[in-house]
Design an enzyme around this catalytic site. Structure first.
Site, mmCIF file in Angstrom:
data_model
loop_
_atom_site.group_PDB
_atom_site.id
_atom_site.type_symbol
_atom_site.label_atom_id
_atom_site.label_comp_id
_atom_site.label_asym_id
_atom_site.label_seq_id
_atom_site.Cartn_x
_atom_site.Cartn_y
_atom_site.Cartn_z
ATOM 1 N N LYS A 73 0.841 -1.195 0.000
ATOM 2 C CA LYS A 73 0.000 0.000 0.000
ATOM 3 C C LYS A 73 0.878 1.247 0.000
ATOM 4 O O LYS A 73 1.888 1.303 0.712
ATOM 5 C CB LYS A 73 -0.908 -0.016 1.230
ATOM 6 C CG LYS A 73 -1.930 1.094 1.306
ATOM 7 C CD LYS A 73 -2.833 0.889 2.525
ATOM 8 C CE LYS A 73 -3.868 1.978 2.668
ATOM 9 N NZ LYS A 73 -4.764 1.738 3.828
ATOM 10 N N SER A 147 -9.450 1.786 3.100
ATOM 11 C CA SER A 147 -8.647 2.605 2.224
ATOM 12 C C SER A 147 -7.665 1.785 1.385
ATOM 13 O O SER A 147 -7.114 2.282 0.402
ATOM 14 C CB SER A 147 -7.859 3.635 3.057
ATOM 15 O OG SER A 147 -6.996 3.002 3.978
ATOM 16 N N SER A 171 -9.719 -0.568 7.360
ATOM 17 C CA SER A 171 -9.176 -0.549 5.996
ATOM 18 C C SER A 171 -8.515 -1.850 5.574
ATOM 19 O O SER A 171 -8.231 -2.038 4.387
ATOM 20 C CB SER A 171 -8.168 0.604 5.857
ATOM 21 O OG SER A 171 -8.809 1.839 6.012
#
Length: 596
Positions: A73, A147, A171
């Site tokens: 990420k 997210s 997330s």
């Protein structure tokens, strides 16, 4: 097909596929998938291939993620790749890896690239990024979840078998449900957050996406360790996975307390998941969910928004238009709270933590929907804050209460929307949740990810290494129940599994006290497969154990029937003059039994 981490490792160790071939396949799949919103940046393919090729000279058995491609990420540092947090004006290029990424590399993983996210990890929907909206590969009209949107999509679409997300308020779990994959949210502090762009620094954790629970735990085992450079790091050793435990008590909310926002299919799927756990042997115990809802409200209605504000306040002051408008609207509220408000919220949180402690005194874990429903991208864009908030119904309270969580797929509904459940328990019980979740996921027989790929058979739960453990193959007197087994157990040795060697060996009875065999490697497939045991020792204990091995025995590399290799006992050929060939017995235990 080699899709999961376990399958890729087995293929690499058996020589059926090389890490370089796997990495080349990964880049080819990314090109073929053709969704530029999944990755914000990719490594140079030539560099990644060279790194994979360099693994060929290393011991595959000693590297728990040997040649496994991993996506990261883009709020987690990877040396040489920009860290953007999905905000180009914020971007910087780190000189070093985050601690988590460094540990993955040290275990043999190959970093492929940086994935898209809701900007500054603020959101559960995956649509708040200037780099686009990753397409949900399970059902294209659904939001991908956030997210950690790109990381979840990359695993679900089969681009990589493993990825890192983050999880402050859900997330690492909501995207797992929406993409039909596993999302592991470890105990706070278990994985170092050094090199992570904070969202709420006191609540942040790095999470793992994978196709199976075992794959996620394999990554957690590599990364879980205290880190002196991270003040929020905690020593949370990962326990051993077990079979589904007898008498486990799972908390389910009292009647009428669950919220699905009118989604009857999700409500039915949760009921079916609870019934499946009961069938597996769990006792379902009702608990009061209301204090957990109250805790969840504290996250965005309380002072923790100020932590998000701290991260970007300079950018808000200098270039507010550089920030996504929804992210800006949520975050700017963090500047308004007072110190008095903060302490009032902390006092209330402490009271709610005591309520949670009393709840867990009566249950081993909670079983909740991962999210109450699913929304399309169009719906979320039309109502971005309310619908995002709804997706966090069962996730927002988790880190505030210092819980660990595991999100696993539970069903693919008749309308093609995935549904998942999450297991929650107090910090430190990560392995216990994994032991429950892996059995449940296997029992669903759901395909993994978005590609209708069948789940692999569930492996023996103790067959993976943890931390710095090294596997060793024992052949004779060190087998369970044999004369020298105490030398392993006194050093903390852990039995992984009983297995067989490849058919490359002969076994001889040596004239020693106590009696021992000698196993000799001969031409490939020209010998016999021998019954052996695979044990795990810490690196320090392995060194002490090897030091005890007397001649004519030695430690070499042994090939197992499934293609894996591990260190183990071999004999010097010069010591076999006059020794009896006992290969026909297929192992030392059978030979000793006939002598008794």
């Amino acid at each position: 097909m080699t899709e999961t981490v376990a399958e890729i490792l087995a293929a690499h160790r058996a020589g059926l596929m090389t890490p370089k071939e796997t990495v080349a396949r990964t880049f080819a799949r990314i090109r073929a998938h053709n969704d530029p919103a999944v990755f914000i940046s990719l490594r140079d393919e030539t560099d990644a291939l060279a790194e994979a090729e360099a693994l060929a000279g290393k011991d595959a058995a000693a590297l728990p993620l040997y040649g496994v491609p991993v996506a990261v990420k883009d709020n987690i540092d990877v040396a040489g790749l920009p860290t953007t947090a999905a905000c180009p004006a914020f971007a910087y290029t780190p000189a070093r890896d985050s601690t988590a990424v460094a540990r993955l590399r040290a275990a043999g993983a190959i970093i492929i690239g940086k994935t898209n996210l809701d900007q500054f990890a603020t959101g559960l929907v995956g649509v708040r990024s200037p780099y686009g909206i990753p397409k949900n590969p399970v059902r294209a009209d659904l939001v991908p979840g956030g997210s950690s949107s790109g990381s979840a999509v990359a695993v679900s679409a089969g681009l990589v078998p493993l990825s890192l997300g983050t999880d402050t308020a859900g997330s690492g779990r909501v995207p797992a449900m929406l993409n039909n994959i596993v999302g592991l949210k470890p105990s706070l502090g278990m994985i170092s957050t050094a090199g992570l762009v904070p969202a709420c620094r006191t609540l942040d954790c790095i999470s793992v996406f994978a196709l199976t629970v075992d794959d996620a735990v394999a990554a957690l085992a590599v990364m879980a360790a205290p880190d002196p450079v991270d003040p929020f790091s905690r020593d949370r050793p990962l326990a051993t996975l077990t079979a589904f435990p007898r008498g486990v008590r799972l908390g389910i909310p009292r009647p009428g307390q669950l919220i699905f926002f009118g989604d009857k299919a999700a409500e039915a799927a949760y009921g079916a998941a609870a019934a499946r756990f009961a069938k597996l042997g769990a006792e379902l115990v009702e608990f009061d969910l209301e204090p957990f809802y109250e805790t969840a409200r504290l996250l965005y209605e309380g002072p923790w928004v100020a932590e998000r504000y701290l991260v970007i306040r300079d950018l808000l002051a200098s270039d507010p238009e550089a920030i996504h408008p929804v992210t800006r609207e949520i975050t700017i509220g963090g500047a308004r709270g007072s110190a008095a408000d903060t302490f009032a919220a902390l006092y209330r949180l402490q009271a709610l933590r005591k309520v949670a402690e009393r709840t867990f005194a009566g249950v081993d874990a909670l079983l909740l929907p991962t999210a109450p429903t699913a929304y399309t991208t169009a719906e979320v864009l039309a109502d971005p804050i309310l619908l995002n908030s709804r997706l966090g119904t069962y996730t927002n309270f988790v880190n505030l209460l210092d819980l660990c969580g595991l999100a696993v797929p539970a069903a693919i509904r008749g309308d093609g929307i995935p549904f998942g459940v999450t297991l929650l328990a107090p910090a430190g019980r990560d392995a216990a949740l994994a032991s429950l979740g892996r059995a449940f996921h296997a029992d669903t027989a759901l395909p993994v990810g978005a590609k209708s790929i069948p789940q692999p058979p569930l492996a023996a739960p103790s067959s993976s290494l943890h931390g710095d453990e090294i596997a060793i193959v024992v052949v004779g007197a060190h087998l369970s129940g044999m004369a020298l087994n105490h030398e392993l157990t006194s050093l903390g040795g852990r039995l992984l599994q009983a297995t067989k060697t490849a058919a490359d060996y002969k076994l001889y009875a040596l004239s020693t006290t106590p009696p021992k065999p000698g196993m000799l490697r001969i031409e490939e497939s020209k010998g016999s497969a021998m019954e052996v045991e695979l044990w795990a020792l810490s690196a320090a204990s392995f060194g002490r154990f090897v030091d005890l091995v007397p001649p004519p025995l030695s430690i070499g590399t042994i090939r197992l029937a499934d293609g894996r290799t591990a260190k183990g006992f071999l004999v010097e050929p010069a010591a076999l003059d006059g020794a009896r060939d006992i290969s026909e017995f297929g192992g030392w235990r059978a030979y000793m039994a006939q002598k008794a």
